[in-house]
Structures are given as C-alpha cells and as structure tokens.
Design a protein around this motif. Structure first.
Motif, short mmCIF file in Angstrom:
data_model
loop_
_atom_site.label_atom_id
_atom_site.label_comp_id
_atom_site.label_asym_id
_atom_site.label_seq_id
_atom_site.Cartn_x
_atom_site.Cartn_y
_atom_site.Cartn_z
N HIS A 150 0.85 -1.18 0.00
CA HIS A 150 0.00 0.00 0.00
C HIS A 150 0.89 1.24 0.00
O HIS A 150 1.94 1.26 0.65
N THR A 151 0.50 2.25 -0.74
CA THR A 151 1.24 3.51 -0.79
C THR A 151 0.34 4.66 -0.36
O THR A 151 -0.79 4.78 -0.86
N LEU A 152 0.82 5.48 0.55
CA LEU A 152 0.08 6.64 1.02
C LEU A 152 0.87 7.91 0.72
O LEU A 152 2.10 7.91 0.77
N TYR A 153 0.14 8.99 0.44
CA TYR A 153 0.75 10.29 0.11
C TYR A 153 0.27 11.34 1.10
O TYR A 153 -0.93 11.44 1.38
N PHE A 154 1.21 12.13 1.61
CA PHE A 154 0.88 13.17 2.58
C PHE A 154 1.47 14.49 2.11
O PHE A 154 2.68 14.61 1.92
N MET A 155 0.59 15.48 1.94
CA MET A 155 1.02 16.81 1.52
C MET A 155 0.68 17.83 2.61
O MET A 155 -0.09 17.54 3.53
N ASN A 156 1.27 19.02 2.49
CA ASN A 156 1.02 20.08 3.47
C ASN A 156 1.32 19.61 4.88
O ASN A 156 0.53 19.82 5.82
N THR A 157 2.47 18.97 5.05
CA THR A 157 2.84 18.45 6.36
C THR A 157 3.32 19.58 7.27
O THR A 157 3.74 20.64 6.81
N CYS A 216 0.85 2.17 13.04
CA CYS A 216 0.97 2.71 11.68
C CYS A 216 0.97 1.60 10.63
O CYS A 216 0.85 1.89 9.44
N GLY A 217 1.08 0.34 11.07
CA GLY A 217 1.21 -0.77 10.14
C GLY A 217 2.67 -1.13 9.93
O GLY A 217 3.55 -0.66 10.65
N GLN A 218 2.93 -1.96 8.93
CA GLN A 218 4.29 -2.39 8.62
C GLN A 218 4.87 -1.45 7.57
O GLN A 218 4.64 -1.61 6.37
N VAL A 219 5.64 -0.45 8.00
CA VAL A 219 6.18 0.56 7.10
C VAL A 219 7.54 0.10 6.59
O VAL A 219 8.43 -0.25 7.37
N PHE A 220 7.71 0.09 5.26
CA PHE A 220 8.98 -0.31 4.65
C PHE A 220 9.80 0.89 4.19
O PHE A 220 11.02 0.85 4.18
N ARG A 221 9.14 1.96 3.77
CA ARG A 221 9.87 3.06 3.13
C ARG A 221 9.14 4.37 3.36
O ARG A 221 7.91 4.44 3.28
N VAL A 242 4.69 7.09 1.87
CA VAL A 242 4.90 5.99 2.81
C VAL A 242 4.43 4.71 2.14
O VAL A 242 3.31 4.63 1.64
N ILE A 243 5.31 3.68 2.12
CA ILE A 243 5.01 2.41 1.47
C ILE A 243 5.14 1.30 2.49
O ILE A 243 6.09 1.27 3.28
N GLY A 244 4.19 0.38 2.47
CA GLY A 244 4.25 -0.74 3.41
C GLY A 244 3.06 -1.66 3.30
O GLY A 244 2.32 -1.63 2.32
N GLU A 245 2.88 -2.47 4.33
CA GLU A 245 1.77 -3.41 4.38
C GLU A 245 0.82 -3.02 5.52
O GLU A 245 1.28 -2.60 6.60
N ASN A 246 -0.47 -3.15 5.27
CA ASN A 246 -1.49 -2.88 6.29
C ASN A 246 -1.31 -1.50 6.93
O ASN A 246 -1.39 -1.35 8.15
#
Length: 312
Positions: A227-234, A254-259, A296-300
């Motif tokens: 799964h890939t998530l995108y965050f803007m205006n941080t 946060c789940g299993q974050v790889f990158r 952010v890329i990872g699982e769950n």
C-alpha cells in the motif's frame, strides 16, 4: 537495437544510488543514456533524486500511475515507444520496489518494441541489512526480482558485519527456493563495496545478462501486495523530522512501514530537505529543489495513525 536494462530491487535497497553510478559509467564511454522511472504510484519522487544526472548525455523520463494497472502498462509501453525513437545507446529502467517482473518481459516482446529493444541486463539490488522477518508477500517480491537477475548487488556492505552479510545471502537463497525456483543464486551475488567499483566491475555488471527463471507465481500481477500513502502540506518541524520518521517505522499502530521518502520545504530560499528512509537508515539532505510530499510504502498501513505524525 537499443539495449535496455532493468535495475530492480526491494523498497529502499538503493536502486537510484546504483543507477547514478551505472549511468555515469556509460556516459564516460560517450554513450547517450535514457533513464525511465517507472512507478505505479501517482507521485514519483525518485525522478528528483536523479535530477542532477540530466544533461547532454542523459535524459530522465517518468511514468506515474494514479490509475489501474492496465492503464499503467499502456503508459509504460507508450513511453518506451517514444524513447525508442530518441536514439539512445542505452535505456535504464528503474521500476517501483513492488514491480511485477512479467510486465517487463511481456511489454518488450510486443511489437514494435521487440524490433527496437534488446534486453541487456536485469540487475537486482538487495540491502545487506535486509529485514529477516519479511512477510510472505514481501519475500515473494524479493525472490521474483532476484530469480530473473543476471547479477545481485548487495548494497551498503561497508556498513555491515560479516554475520549480517551471510544472513542476508541465506535469506535470498531461501526466498528463491520458497517460490519453487531451482536456480543457484548465491554464485551471482556481488559483495564488493560500490565506492570501490572500477570500470572493469561496471563492464562485468553491464554484461551480466538475465535469467528466464521458472518459479511459482503466488500473486497475480494486478494484486495490490503493498500500500502507498501520500501526505502533503505536512507540519513537521525540520528539527523533529528524523525522530518523527523513526517513530512511524516503529509504531505498530501505523502498520508495517517499509519506506518513507519525500521532500520538505524549509524557510530558506531554494532549500528543500530530501528524505529517503528505511527502518534501519534515515537519510536527510538539503537540495535546491523538491516537491512537497511524503510517500509511505508498506503493508497494512493505517493512514490516520501516520497522518497524526505528519499533520498534527
């Protein structure tokens, strides 16, 4: 025919770092190089990491997703057709770290691409500090990329203990066996520190070829494994950035974050912070350009939990 190389590897392994060195080797030989960033996500940060490569001898092209996989495959094919008419001596493709290898072979065997391109090499990059407790899906991605590679380059070997190197090699060998592939992969693993690579090393890598490996395909090409998530205006302050990212990796909520990768604009003119992070390493550099986004890329992954860190 134009030779085309695929530099693949798991998330955060160091593909972009290697491509900079690899492309420079060809440019030093007087070749014109095209680099294609092929990412299924809707934002491609890695192209900016290669921005300083662009010039008379090197062009960086980009594909982003933001659509279904079939649409992405069409964009991939269309971009290769355009690049095939540009007269490059070599094309280097950097896919997402969650790439389906069949897409590469299937696309290049279609007309007219099969008349323009010849597959040169598949080079797999594996972080020597590879996590031991990868999920079955993550191990499958790792193994499928390695199984087809002409050579496997271990990255960051200078930072690793001897036991860690052998543990990672063992992990790679077992992962390949677990997908029903009988290839003996350890003989094609290169341990040498990249900073010590000579022209002879790059010549050997650039002629390593690839393998038509047979293995059990456990996941369909259109299955979303990660799964890939995108965050803007941080709103993360610059001084807290490294610690914040480390917390995201270790927070099970946060789940299993790889990158984690992206850019943050500072208050100074033409000054951005470039972030490229895995669980074991957070790299932060100041650069003159960027795009205000964290990926952010990872699982769950749990979007709301991660958003609390970036946008609180």
């Amino acid at each position: 025919m134009t030779k085309i190389d695929l530099v693949t590897g798991f998330l955060g392994a160091g593909k972009t770092t290697f491509i900079k060195k690899y492309a420079q080797y060809f440019m030093d030989q007087g070749m014109n190089i095209g680099i294609l960033e092929n990412d299924f996500g809707s934002v491609n940060v890695d192209r900016m990491l290669l921005k300083d490569m662009e010039g008379e001898k090197c062009t960086v092209e980009m594909i982003t997703g933001g659509c279904d996989r079939e649409c992405h495959r069409r964009r991939f094919r269309t971009k290769l057709i355009a690049m095939g008419m540009s007269g490059y001596d070599r094309v280097i493709i950097e896919p997402s770290g969650i790439f389906d290898m069949d897409e590469f072979f299937d696309t290049l065997h279609e007309s007219p691409l099969d008349n323009w391109y010849e597959i040169g090499n598949i080079i797999a990059i594996v972080d020597v500090k590879l996590e031991n407790n990868l999920s079955e899906q993550a191990d499958y991605i790792l193994a499928s990329e390695v199984a087809n590679a002409g050579c496997v380059l271990l990255s960051k070997t200078k930072e690793a203990e001897r036991e860690q190197v052998f543990r990672t090699i063992g992990h790679i060998v077992n992962a390949v066996k677990n997908i029903g592939c009988d290839r003996i992969i350890d003989k094609d693993i290169i341990l040498k520190d990249w900073s010590s690579f000579t022209d002879e090393d790059f010549l050997n890598i650039s002629t390593c070829g690839y393998v038509h490996a047979s293995y059990e395909k456990k996941y369909a090409g259109d299955e979303e494994i990660f799964h890939t998530l995108y965050f803007m205006n941080t709103t993360v302050p610059e001084k807290d950035l490294s610690l914040t990212i480390k917390k995201i990796f270790w927070d099970k909520n946060c789940g299993q974050v790889f990158r984690v990768k992206g850019y943050l604009k500072t208050e100074r003119e033409n000054d951005w912070i470039e972030i490229n992070a895995t669980k074991k390493n957070v790299s932060i550099n100041h650069v003159p350009y960027g795009q205000e986004v964290f990926i952010v890329i990872g699982e769950n992954l749990k979007e709301e939990a991660i958003r609390e860190y970036f946008c609180s």
